[in-house]
Design an enzyme around this catalytic site. Structure first.
Site: not given
Ligand code: 3H9
Length: 676
Positions: A62, A101, A104, A124
């Site tokens: 999400a 998400g 999911e 999450e």
């Molecule tokens: C969820 O899904 C809830 C659901 O179950 C239910 C909903 C109803 N959203 O980490 P990076 C941005 S909760 C918005 O440096 P990498 C991040 O801030 C979510 N922005 O890259 C950064 O911005 P900036 C569950 C996001 O290659 C840029 O993307 N998912 C999100 O080292 C690059 O990120 C997670 O918790 C997001 N979800 O790593 C996954 N994710 O460039 C969270 C990233 O402005 N994300 N951004 O600083 C990660 O773990 C890592 O970003 C990922 C890539 C492994 C994907």
């Protein structure tokens, strides 16, 4: 505005593609586009559907930036239900990371195909949440309760191969032919006919013992965190329940957590960590210096640990010592550390040899001339550091970055002992340097922008979380540690015990309290080594050989398994010093310990911020989370202060007669927060 979702056709297969950089987060526009795609998929001429993503990854979850704002339709759970309800095969084609998400969405599809390098996860929990779009209900039904518990409660992703073994992935695709393989798979499934495998229609079961064992095994890891406990309880309660009922409980659980302080703190840290990499006043596209080889001066614990970071990242290291035995000892310890990692299965024997093969141990200081970055990790003395930098200045190649690993000393003064202060920077690693995530990058008055930016980029490469600090005594972390230590000692004089102070800190969520930390690090660190000179309790302990865990006694007594117990001898020593100090004794409450040891840290943080020694309050939080084990669910000291209420912090400080930092007072009066 153009939609991040496009559709295309290959014969009678509809391909729905998301292109929402950087991570294909499932924001409103993506959800709306996907909904339109599903409507298109209902057309009679479509026999099967593939959902895939462009760019570096499948949906990474999400869109976290939307949390706390009014929800735009369609919601993710509704969208995923619509995908699952389609009466033609839907295949998720996964590369990169299908997280939260995103995982999911994949679970809502009837089939999942993934490239071998793909990963699946429900992270999450790391944001203080539980999966809120059916994940806690569909994953146990598809991959079994045990794996679902692991993935949802711990949040670590699993590789595609493991997902395949568990039934979460149906087929592996070629690394370069994902969409083509997915289309073929979709067509095959359409041709096969028969009922579509819908996760929500499956059953999950588990023995009650599974949950208890899981709780017990992970009790230490989950201590203090709300989300893991909620996730385990939810999966336990809903296993065997009809899907519709389970998913409603999931929704309630998600809403409860998202409104809570812990999730706010964890989300704050997620963004804070990423923001810390941004350096004020330096353009993102600044040209970096090329660092092909790193030099490290000193093969002690620190120098060895620092070197390992670079070796593990594939960067060759030249390590210099003054005597052969010290050099041999240092490289021996590095090898032993790598071998211990390998024994735990986290490295292969080839990787150990690969890393050690990149190390060049030498006694010849001049060998550092081949290095592009040289880090000194010698004795913490200004004279010694100046001498080293003076020598470096004569031999380092032009443009080489010269870094000091000092924890306290003035980087500008060190830089002034060279003819190239613009190339000098502080790189303060935390011990053990091969393990601790934090790196303070100390910006000297003359440090060049490209030096700073290169250091930041390198930090990412060696998987550190780096924060820029200004030149001041102890930089950000150690400077804030000082008031805590001073107050802890005063509290002892006024009637508290080491056990009480440590207990309050551990209950707060710290891995250990100040006295436990001292016993672990060594009571003798920085001691003058003269047993006849006893000026404070620390001197008294050190003089009696109470050096901490390594001697089996320090602030505590330790048994052979290193279990601590309160020491009657330490109590006596404290009593002697109390008598001498003349400090007024009183009953010290736990609340007073919090106010005097933790509020004072916030106060120091406010001074650091006002002086520009930290770029932003969230950087201070990152330092304390990654360098000192501040509980992540409290979001770091400045975020915690915001949640406590700054007025309360000011009142607490005033109660004990502390001088309140002007910035803290100002924010308390205007109702502002440190972290907006
Ligand atoms: C969820 O899904 C809830 C659901 O179950 C239910 C909903 C109803 N959203 O980490 P990076 C941005 S909760 C918005 O440096 P990498 C991040 O801030 C979510 N922005 O890259 C950064 O911005 P900036 C569950 C996001 O290659 C840029 O993307 N998912 C999100 O080292 C690059 O990120 C997670 O918790 C997001 N979800 O790593 C996954 N994710 O460039 C969270 C990233 O402005 N994300 N951004 O600083 C990660 O773990 C890592 O970003 C990922 C890539 C492994 C994907």
């Amino acid at each position: 505005m153009t939609s991040p979702i496009t559709t295309s056709r290959q014969g009678d297969v509809l391909i729905i593609t998301s292109d929402n950089p950087p991570v294909n987060a499932l924001g409103a526009a993506v959800r709306q586009g996907l909904q339109a795609g599903i409507e298109e998929a209902a057309g009679d001429d479509i026999k099967a559907v593939v959902i895939t993503c462009a760019g570096k990854t499948f949906f990474a979850g999400a869109d976290i930036t939307e949390f706390g704002k009014p929800m735009q339709e369609p919601s993710l759970p509704v969208l995923i239900d619509a995908i699952e309800a389609l009466d033609k095969p839907v295949v998720a084609a996964v590369h990169g990371t299908a997280l939260g998400g995103g995982c999911e969405v994949a679970l809502g599809c009837h089939y999942r195909i993934a490239v071998p390098s793909a990963k699946f996860g429900l992270p999450e929990v790391k944001l203080g949440l539980l999966p809120g779009a059916g994940g806690t209900q569909r994953l146990p039904r598809v991959a079994g309760v045990e794996l679902a518990l692991e993935m949802a409660a711990k949040g670590d992703p699993i590789p595609a191969s493991k997902a395949k073994d568990a039934g979460l992935v149906d087929r592996l695709a070629g690394e370069d032919s994902l969409v083509a393989d997915a289309v073929a798979f979709a067509r095959e499934m359409a041709a096969a006919g028969g009922p579509l495998p819908r996760a929500s229609e499956k059953q999950a079961s588990a023995s009650p013992a599974l949950f208890e064992t899981f709780r017990k095994t992970n009790a230490k890891r989950f201590r203090g965190y709300e989300a893991p406990a909620d996730i385990i309880a939810l999966i336990e309660k809903t296993t065997g329940m009809p899907y519709e009922e389970g998913v409603q409980l999931e929704r309630q659980g998600f809403m409860k957590l998202i409104m809570g302080t812990q999730s706010a703190a964890l989300r704050h840290i997620f963004f804070a960590e990423r923001k810390a990499a941004k350096i004020d006043g330096i353009a993102d596209d600044i040209k970096l210096r090329d660092v092909k080889r790193v030099g490290v001066i000193g093969a002690g614990t620190m120098g060895g640990g620092i070197s390992m970071n670079f070796l593990s990242a594939g960067i060759p290291v030249t390590i210099v010592e003054m005597a052969q035995d010290a050099l041999d000892r240092g490289t021996g310890v590095m090898r032993k550390n790598y071998e211990a990692t390998a024994a735990k299965g986290r490295m292969t024997a080839e990787q150990v040899e690969g890393a050690m093969g990149l190390l060049k141990p030498t006694l010849n200081f001049d060998d550092l001339a081949e290095c592009d970055l040289i880090i000194e990790a010698v004795y913490e003395s200004m004279d010694v550091k100046k001498e080293v930098f003076g020598r470096l200045d004569k031999i380092a190649k032009p443009g080489a970055i010269l870094a000091s690993n000092t924890s306290y000393l003035n980087v500008d003064e060190i830089a002034a002992s060279t003819s190239r202060p613009q190339d000098v920077v502080g790189l303060h690693f935390f011990s053990p340097a091969n393990v601790m995530k934090l790196l303070e990058i100390v910006r000297g008055a003359k440090t060049a922008d490209d030096v700073l930016a290169t250091a930041m980029a390198l930090a990412k490469k060696i998987r550190k979380v780096a924060v820029v600090a200004g030149v001041c005594y102890g930089f950000i972390g150690n400077r804030m540690l000082m008031p805590r230590q001073v107050e802890a000692m005063k509290l002892l004089m006024e009637g508290a015990t080491p056990e009480q102070i440590d207990r309050v800190h551990v209950a707060f969520g710290m891995p250990m309290g100040p006295f436990q930390m001292s016993d672990l690090a060594g009571v003798d660190i920085g001691w003058h080594r003269d047993p006849t000179r006893i000026e404070n309790i620390r001197d008294a302990l050190a003089a009696e050989d109470r050096w901490g865990q390594k001697k089996g006694k320090g602030w505590y007594d330790y048994d052979e398994k290193r279990n601590p117990s309160p020491s009657p001898r330490v109590a006596e020593i404290i009593e002697e010093f109390r008598a001498k100090s003349g400090a007024t004794q009183h009953e010290v409450t736990d609340e007073e310990i919090v106010e005097r040891t933790l509020y004072t840290m916030v106060n120091e943080g406010a001074l650091i911020l006002a002086e520009g020694m930290a770029q932003r309050a969230s950087d201070i939080d990152v330092v304390w989370i990654y360098g000192y084990g501040w509980p992540v669910y409290r979001g770091g000291p400045m975020f915690w202060a915001d949640t406590e209420g700054l007025k309360k912090i000011v009142a607490g400080l005033e109660k004990h007669g502390f001088e309140v930092a002007p910035l803290l007072r100002e924010k308390a009066e205007t109702g502002e927060r440190f972290n907006k």
